[in-house]
Design a protein around this motif. Structure first.
Motif: not given
Length: 577
Positions: A365, A533, A536, A539
């Motif tokens: 992300a 996100i 994820a 990131i």
């Protein structure tokens, strides 16, 4: 410029053009021969009362006239086919060139200008091409032939031509000098009126919401009036030029009859020759009138060709590599090495010295504040832009060294602004995979959380979509765009802030479905919301074009101040624990 444009499009039609020119020359010579035949008919038949000569000459004239009519039909047919073919090929050239433009190249030309080029501008060149193949060939042959034949009839009377032709040429030259810049201005003003109209149509809701209807009417009125005024100036010039040319013709005809009558009275010239001479004067004037008509089209064709040549001569900033390299190992990883990027004219780079690696078969992300460079970073991956410094690699090979078509096949992208095409839902979903079955479409819709609303629409997959997807909501448009990317089935998926119009429940369901179904591909998500996100694998936090932090949600909460500020602005304190 017009010659350059025609050179691009003419080669496939050289044979047809040669046929047209040959036929037009034959037709013009025949038309020049008829007055001489008519003079002989008057001198040797009508005046002497020789009926057989009259009949034979009449039959000959009828046969020649019919033959010339048939030649004219064939010539116009080939000229029309050639002109239409040139127009078709030019439209294809412009379309193909625009398709090769990068996003930066598209900023060099307005949308309204490109549309006008591919319609109005090419139509003007097409019309000029047809006129040039017929009238423009005929005019000089008829003018020169008419002068020669007039001299042949009577050299003394031909002195009238010595005065008439320069006068006509002076009028034409003056007219060309005046109208060429005006026609160039007209094309620019047509662009402007198209631009204003397009903005008002596409932005009608904004116009009404801000009560700017009257303001927009005034803006359109200004563009409309300026175009009208310039067009009127052109018509005024032609309105003056045409009567001037007619006056020259009439005065020359009077002079010919006056001096010709004296020559006939003195026995120096037969009556038939005077009739033929008047016909040749008329033909010379007709050739001038043809030139006037061509002049009325030529400046606009020149202005249009300059604009089209500007598009065709533009070198796309994104070029195919001369020797494309194919990856030897498919890792599905994306690597940025000291990447910087700045838009043309910007004071400082948008991205500054970015070095990071997006691991294959994981979800990465990208988050950051507005203007931090998230979308720009994403656009470098499929080479929508090239970095101004550094390099971007996919499968350990620089994307600038990979074949573009091959590169794009490896990537499915959902842009920030979801755009749908006119057609059906199925047509839009199959945009990246024409062979996808209905079952595959339903599967993609299910993952994108769009199955329920598609089934509720009249026709289901065959439900109609308006241009731009204006007949569905923003959230539905986003889900259809996501489903379209999923149907393509690529090893790399790029989602550019395309969950913004989804409610929290749909967003959560969609993220869960993507995590479940895309576990064996590389997923890159650009988002504004942390909730989108936070689960994820990796990131990336961007701040003012630089990498402020890389890690998972928990790591960034502990180490990255910029990420903490983003989270604190969106979540309550209980959610941080």
């Amino acid at each position: 410029m017009l010659i350059k444009i025609l050179r691009r499009a003419v080669p496939p039609y050289k044979r047809a053009i040669a046929i047209v020119i040959s036929l037009i020359v034959i037709q013009t010579i025949g038309n020049l021969y008829l007055p001489n035949l008519n003079a002989n008919l008057i001198n040797n038949g009508v005046i002497t009362g020789n009926l057989n000569y009259i009949i034979n000459s009449g039959i000959e004239m009828i046969v020649i006239t019919l033959a010339l009519g048939a030649i004219s039909v064939v010539a116009v047919y080939f000229a029309s086919r050639t002109a239409m073919g040139i127009g078709r090929d030019l439209r294809a050239m412009v379309f193909s060139k625009v398709q090769s433009f990068s996003q930066y190249d598209m900023t060099l030309f307005s949308t309204a200008s490109l549309i006008t080029m591919n319609t109005n501008d090419i139509q003007q060149i097409q019309l000029f091409g047809q006129v040039a193949l017929t009238m423009m060939v005929m005019a000089p042959v008829m003018a020169v032939g008419g002068v020669i034949m007039a001299l042949r009839e009577n050299a003394k009377l031909s002195l009238v031509i010595v005065v008439v032709v320069p006068l006509m040429a002076l009028v034409l030259y003056t007219m060309i000098k005046l109208v060429v810049p005006l026609f160039q201005s007209i094309q620019a003003k047509i662009d402007r009126i198209n631009q204003v109209l397009r903005e008002q149509i596409t932005g009608i809701r904004v116009v009404r919401a801000f009560l700017q209807t009257e303001t927009e009417k005034d803006r359109f009125e200004v563009a409309n009036v300026t175009l009208t005024e310039t067009s009127i100036k052109v018509n005024r010039i032609f309105a003056i030029a045409m009567p001037t040319l007619m006056a020259i013709l009439n005065l020359s005809s009077v002079a010919v009859v006056w001096f010709g009558g004296h020559l006939i009275s003195s026995g120096s010239m037969p009556v038939g020759n005077l009739v033929a001479f008047i016909t040749y004067i008329t033909q010379i004037f007709f050739s001038v009138m043809i030139a006037v008509f061509v002049v009325s089209l030529l400046p606009r064709a020149i202005a249009c060709s300059e604009r089209i040549e500007g598009v065709l001569n533009t070198t796309p900033s994104i070029q195919e590599p001369q020797n494309p390299m194919a990856p030897t190992t498919i890792t599905k990883a994306i690597t940025f090495e000291e990447v910087s990027f700045g838009y043309s004219g910007s004071e400082e780079p948008i991205l500054k010295d970015i070095s990071l690696k997006i691991l294959g078969n994981q979800t990465t992300a990208i988050i950051g504040g507005t203007g931090s460079g998230k979308t720009t970073l994403l656009n470098l991956i499929p080479r929508f832009y090239d970095p101004t410094a550094g390099r971007v690699m996919i499968n350990e090979v620089d994307v600038s060294l990979q074949d573009l078509e091959t590169l794009w096949k490896e990537i499915s992208i959902v842009p920030q602004s979801a755009f749908l095409f006119r057609g059906t839902i199925a047509d839009n979903l199959r945009f990246g995979n024409q062979d996808a079955s209905d079952q595959e479409l339903y599967k993609a819709l299910e993952i994108a959380q769009g199955l329920d609303f598609v089934r509720a629409m009249a026709g289901g997959l065959e439900a109609k979509i308006d241009q731009g997807g204006t007949n569905v909501s923003g959230g539905q448009r986003q889900r259809l765009a996501i489903a379209r990317a999923l149907v393509k089935t690529s090893p790399i998926y790029l989602f550019d802030d395309c969950f913004s119009a989804l409610d929290a429940t749909t967003d959560a369901n969609l993220r869960a479905a993507l995590k479940r179904e895309l576990s064996d591909v590389t997923v890159v998500i650009v988002a504004q919301r942390v909730s989108t996100i936070m689960h994820a694998d990796q990131i990336i936090v961007l701040d003012e074009g630089r990498v402020a932090g890389i890690g998972n949600h928990e790591e960034l909460l502990a180490t990255c101040q910029e990420y903490q500020q983003i989270v604190e602005s969106q979540l309550n304190q209980g959610a941080l624990k």
